[in-house]
Design a protein around this motif. Structure first.
Motif, short mmCIF file in Angstrom:
data_model
loop_
_atom_site.label_atom_id
_atom_site.label_comp_id
_atom_site.label_asym_id
_atom_site.label_seq_id
_atom_site.Cartn_x
_atom_site.Cartn_y
_atom_site.Cartn_z
N GLY A 178 14.80 -63.94 76.00
CA GLY A 178 15.15 -62.69 75.31
C GLY A 178 14.27 -61.55 75.73
N ARG A 179 12.99 -61.82 75.94
CA ARG A 179 12.08 -60.76 76.38
C ARG A 179 12.38 -60.32 77.81
NH1 ARG A 179 6.46 -63.38 73.94
NH2 ARG A 179 6.96 -63.00 71.72
N VAL A 180 12.76 -61.28 78.64
CA VAL A 180 13.15 -60.95 80.01
C VAL A 180 14.40 -60.07 79.99
CG1 VAL A 180 14.03 -61.89 82.18
CG2 VAL A 180 12.10 -62.99 81.04
N ALA A 181 15.37 -60.41 79.12
CA ALA A 181 16.59 -59.61 79.01
C ALA A 181 16.27 -58.19 78.58
CB ALA A 181 17.55 -60.26 78.01
N ASP A 182 15.33 -58.04 77.64
CA ASP A 182 14.92 -56.72 77.18
C ASP A 182 14.24 -55.94 78.30
OD1 ASP A 182 14.64 -54.73 75.14
OD2 ASP A 182 12.51 -55.26 75.00
N LEU A 183 13.46 -56.63 79.12
CA LEU A 183 12.79 -55.98 80.25
C LEU A 183 13.80 -55.52 81.30
CD1 LEU A 183 10.09 -55.26 81.59
CD2 LEU A 183 10.10 -57.52 82.64
N VAL A 184 14.78 -56.36 81.58
CA VAL A 184 15.81 -56.01 82.55
C VAL A 184 16.60 -54.78 82.08
CG1 VAL A 184 17.96 -56.77 83.64
CG2 VAL A 184 16.01 -58.34 83.48
N ARG A 185 16.87 -54.72 80.79
CA ARG A 185 17.66 -53.61 80.25
C ARG A 185 16.96 -52.28 80.45
NH1 ARG A 185 19.12 -53.53 73.92
NH2 ARG A 185 16.85 -53.47 73.90
N ILE A 186 15.62 -52.29 80.46
CA ILE A 186 14.86 -51.06 80.65
C ILE A 186 15.17 -50.42 82.00
CG2 ILE A 186 12.52 -50.13 80.95
CD1 ILE A 186 11.57 -52.13 78.88
N PHE A 187 15.51 -51.25 82.99
CA PHE A 187 15.75 -50.74 84.33
C PHE A 187 17.19 -50.25 84.54
CE2 PHE A 187 12.04 -53.45 84.82
CZ PHE A 187 11.21 -52.64 85.61
N LEU A 188 18.01 -50.36 83.52
CA LEU A 188 19.37 -49.84 83.62
C LEU A 188 19.41 -48.38 83.18
CD1 LEU A 188 21.53 -52.74 82.12
CD2 LEU A 188 21.17 -52.19 84.53
N PRO A 189 20.17 -47.52 83.86
CA PRO A 189 20.38 -46.16 83.36
C PRO A 189 20.97 -46.23 81.96
CG PRO A 189 21.19 -46.37 85.61
CD PRO A 189 20.84 -47.76 85.16
N GLY A 190 20.53 -45.32 81.09
CA GLY A 190 21.05 -45.31 79.73
C GLY A 190 20.08 -45.88 78.72
N SER A 191 18.96 -46.43 79.18
CA SER A 191 17.97 -46.93 78.22
C SER A 191 17.13 -45.76 77.70
CB SER A 191 17.07 -47.97 78.90
OG SER A 191 16.38 -47.40 79.99
N GLY A 192 16.56 -45.93 76.52
CA GLY A 192 15.67 -44.91 75.98
C GLY A 192 16.36 -43.80 75.21
N TRP A 193 17.62 -44.01 74.80
CA TRP A 193 18.34 -42.98 74.04
C TRP A 193 17.55 -42.57 72.79
CZ3 TRP A 193 23.52 -40.80 74.23
CH2 TRP A 193 23.92 -40.16 73.05
N ASN A 194 17.16 -43.55 71.98
CA ASN A 194 16.46 -43.25 70.73
C ASN A 194 15.12 -42.58 70.97
OD1 ASN A 194 18.61 -44.45 69.43
ND2 ASN A 194 17.53 -46.37 69.00
N ASP A 195 14.39 -43.03 71.99
CA ASP A 195 13.07 -42.45 72.28
C ASP A 195 13.18 -40.99 72.70
OD1 ASP A 195 11.85 -44.83 71.66
OD2 ASP A 195 11.72 -45.52 73.74
N LEU A 196 14.25 -40.64 73.38
CA LEU A 196 14.40 -39.24 73.81
C LEU A 196 14.73 -38.32 72.64
CD1 LEU A 196 16.30 -39.66 77.20
CD2 LEU A 196 13.95 -38.89 76.86
N TRP A 197 15.15 -38.89 71.51
CA TRP A 197 15.38 -38.09 70.30
C TRP A 197 14.13 -38.02 69.43
CZ3 TRP A 197 19.04 -34.78 69.41
CH2 TRP A 197 20.29 -34.93 70.00
N SER A 198 13.09 -38.73 69.80
CA SER A 198 11.89 -38.80 68.97
C SER A 198 11.22 -37.43 68.84
CB SER A 198 10.90 -39.80 69.56
OG SER A 198 9.70 -39.81 68.82
#
Length: 305
Positions: A252-272
């Motif tokens: 699960g942690r590996v899956a979360d790490l892989v997702r970071i490298f996809l465009p579209g990650s960080g939506w919530n953080d950019l609204w912070s």
């Protein structure tokens, strides 16, 4: 130092060339107008929803509803359904409480920008190189500079076009707020719409790089468009799939790490509203952008032009 100046000069020249070429072929004008039209349609639907929310509030308060929404916006934002909808857009109700100190239409405009701009830049970058490779006009640039300034200059030119589109969205937001709503402060609406448009541009950076990566690999315009749309679909499906796999286990942690490298990650953080969180998300998007450009450049650097 002189070589560095020459690299930057060539990059700027290619970016300007990309922008001028889009303007000359009317792609710039058509794209910006299409973006403005899509933004206006999204705003019209949102304003209609606000009007329904305010009408419900007016009935509950026993006061007449206004012809245009805006007068009861504070009370309408206390609606559970509306708050849930807006909180889902930006990640949390705590962030919503801080962001809704500004005009709510500006907040909505940011969400619209973060949806439309990735599509806008994908369409532009997907053919920025492939079309010129197909027509062999890329040789005109290749004779005058190296390939890396060509790639980065193309990216810069497309981002310049996207910035113009984002600004058109700010103008549309101002128009919608002043014409379709009441009691909207013009300066605050424009300022916050501009701020949230900036969030959209930062969010769109990796998508621009994804389209450019495809454009470097696929030497023909129409196939490049198709592959880019398939890549976008793969990214969307990948986010959903990896999100389901994410948990406390190693996999699960590996899956979360892989997702970071996809465009579209960080939506919530950019609204912070926290400057550190936003800066980290923005920096991650910049790094991800160059990573995807590099994926494409690994092929383009060896391509026979």
């Amino acid at each position: 130092m002189a070589r560095s100046h020459g690299f930057l000069r060539d990059l700027v020249v290619v970016a300007i060339y990309e922008f001028q070429q889009a303007a000359r072929t009317r792609l710039l004008q058509v794209g910006v107008l299409a973006y403005a039209g899509a933004t206006m349609a999204a705003h019209a639907g949102f304003v209609e929803g606000l009007q329904e929310a305010e009408r419900s509030v007016a009935i509950a308060m026993g006061v007449p509803a206004t012809e245009k929404p805006g007068a009861l916006i504070g009370a309408a934002l206390k609606s559970t359904d509306l708050r849930r909808f807006l909180a889902d857009l930006i990640g949390s109700e705590a962030t919503l409480d801080r962001l809704t100190e500004a005009p709510v239409l500006a907040l909505w405009s940011g969400a619209v920008a973060m949806v439309l701009l990735p599509i806008f830049v994908l369409v532009g970058t997907s053919t920025s190189l492939s079309a010129e490779v197909e027509s062999r006009s890329i040789r005109f640039l290749a004779l005058r500079t190296e390939r890396l300034p060509i790639v980065l200059g193309k990216l810069g030119g497309q981002l310049l076009i996207a910035t113009l589109a984002a600004l058109s969205g700010v103008v549309v937001t101002e128009f919608a707020g002043l014409v379709l709503m009441v009691q909207q402060p013009p300066l605050a609406l424009a300022a916050y719409a501009l701020l949230h448009a900036g969030r959209g541009l930062v969010y769109a950076l990796p998508f621009a790089a994804l389209g450019l990566a495809v454009s470097q690999w696929v030497p023909r315009a129409n196939p490049a468009r198709l592959v880019t749309m398939l890549a976008l679909l793969a990214v969307l499906v990948g986010h959903i799939w990896l999100d389901e796999l994410t948990d406390a286990t190693v996999a699960g942690r590996v899956a979360d790490l892989v997702r970071i490298f996809l465009p579209g990650s960080g939506w919530n953080d950019l609204w912070s509203m926290d400057a550190g969180t936003f800066a980290l998300a923005a920096a991650r998007n910049v790094v991800l952008t160059f990573a995807w450009v590099a994926v494409g450049y690994a092929r383009f650097d060896r391509r026979d032009l």
